[in-house]
Design a protein around this motif. Sequence first.
Motif, PDB file in Angstrom:
ATOM      1  N   HIS A  47      22.786  13.359  23.543  1.00 51.42           N
ATOM      2  CA  HIS A  47      23.045  12.674  24.807  1.00 51.42           C
ATOM      3  C   HIS A  47      24.552  12.437  24.927  1.00 51.42           C
ATOM      4  O   HIS A  47      25.296  12.615  23.969  1.00 51.42           O
ATOM      5  N   ALA A  48      25.001  12.004  26.082  1.00 49.33           N
ATOM      6  CA  ALA A  48      26.425  11.793  26.342  1.00 49.33           C
ATOM      7  C   ALA A  48      26.914  10.479  25.743  1.00 49.33           C
ATOM      8  O   ALA A  48      27.353   9.578  26.439  1.00 49.33           O
ATOM      9  N   SER A  49      26.824  10.385  24.424  1.00 52.83           N
ATOM     10  CA  SER A  49      27.212   9.162  23.726  1.00 52.83           C
ATOM     11  C   SER A  49      27.605   9.486  22.287  1.00 52.83           C
ATOM     12  O   SER A  49      26.989  10.352  21.652  1.00 52.83           O
ATOM     13  N   THR A  50      28.582   8.766  21.778  1.00 54.84           N
ATOM     14  CA  THR A  50      28.981   8.947  20.382  1.00 54.84           C
ATOM     15  C   THR A  50      27.945   8.367  19.420  1.00 54.84           C
ATOM     16  O   THR A  50      27.991   8.641  18.229  1.00 54.84           O
ATOM     17  N   GLN A  69      28.757  18.166  34.279  1.00 51.77           N
ATOM     18  CA  GLN A  69      29.432  17.016  33.676  1.00 51.77           C
ATOM     19  C   GLN A  69      28.797  15.719  34.154  1.00 51.77           C
ATOM     20  O   GLN A  69      28.210  15.659  35.229  1.00 51.77           O
ATOM     21  N   THR A  70      28.932  14.680  33.327  1.00 54.15           N
ATOM     22  CA  THR A  70      28.436  13.356  33.677  1.00 54.15           C
ATOM     23  C   THR A  70      29.323  12.310  33.007  1.00 54.15           C
ATOM     24  O   THR A  70      30.121  12.637  32.129  1.00 54.15           O
ATOM     25  N   GLU A  71      29.168  11.064  33.422  1.00 51.76           N
ATOM     26  CA  GLU A  71      29.874   9.971  32.755  1.00 51.76           C
ATOM     27  C   GLU A  71      29.050   9.508  31.573  1.00 51.76           C
ATOM     28  O   GLU A  71      27.827   9.436  31.654  1.00 51.76           O
ATOM     29  N   GLY A  72      29.728   9.203  30.486  1.00 54.32           N
ATOM     30  CA  GLY A  72      29.052   8.743  29.281  1.00 54.32           C
ATOM     31  C   GLY A  72      29.937   7.785  28.514  1.00 54.32           C
ATOM     32  O   GLY A  72      30.768   7.090  29.097  1.00 54.32           O
ATOM     33  N   TRP A  90      25.484  17.863  24.361  1.00 51.09           N
ATOM     34  CA  TRP A  90      26.622  17.382  25.142  1.00 51.09           C
ATOM     35  C   TRP A  90      27.850  17.294  24.254  1.00 51.09           C
ATOM     36  O   TRP A  90      27.741  17.000  23.071  1.00 51.09           O
ATOM     37  N   VAL A  91      29.023  17.529  24.849  1.00 50.60           N
ATOM     38  CA  VAL A  91      30.295  17.373  24.137  1.00 50.60           C
ATOM     39  C   VAL A  91      31.235  16.537  24.992  1.00 50.60           C
ATOM     40  O   VAL A  91      31.177  16.578  26.221  1.00 50.60           O
ATOM     41  N   SER A  92      32.089  15.785  24.327  1.00 48.76           N
ATOM     42  CA  SER A  92      33.066  14.966  25.043  1.00 48.76           C
ATOM     43  C   SER A  92      34.124  15.858  25.679  1.00 48.76           C
ATOM     44  O   SER A  92      34.658  16.769  25.032  1.00 48.76           O
TER      45      SER A  92
END
Length: 105
Positions: A47-50, A69-72, A90-92
């Motif tokens: 998911h879009a999170s560390t 792209q999305t906000e995370g 997902w990648v930053s």
Amino acid sequence: MRMFRRIAWAGPAAAAAVTLFAGNALATSSPAEGLVVSTAGLKVRAHASTHSHVVGVLDPWQKVRLSCQTEGAWVEGNDIWYRLHGKPGWVSARYVHNYTRVPWC
């Protein structure tokens, strides 16, 4: 009666505009291209999170294809994350330079 004629006349024009828009959307749906700009392996997250589970790693300077792209989670001042195309994860965006426009998810 006159109002009905206007609607009937605007109907085909509106339908043509919708068809034209849909055609453009399909033409730009190809994945965006990017490059990993990390000097170490870049973790691919579920998911879009560390804090999300690591599902893979990308090599430094590896070319990647990006779906959207999305906000995370924030990563060094950047909260945008890219979804990989054709692979789960997902990648930053902090560590990926996109060469073409990445659509929003």
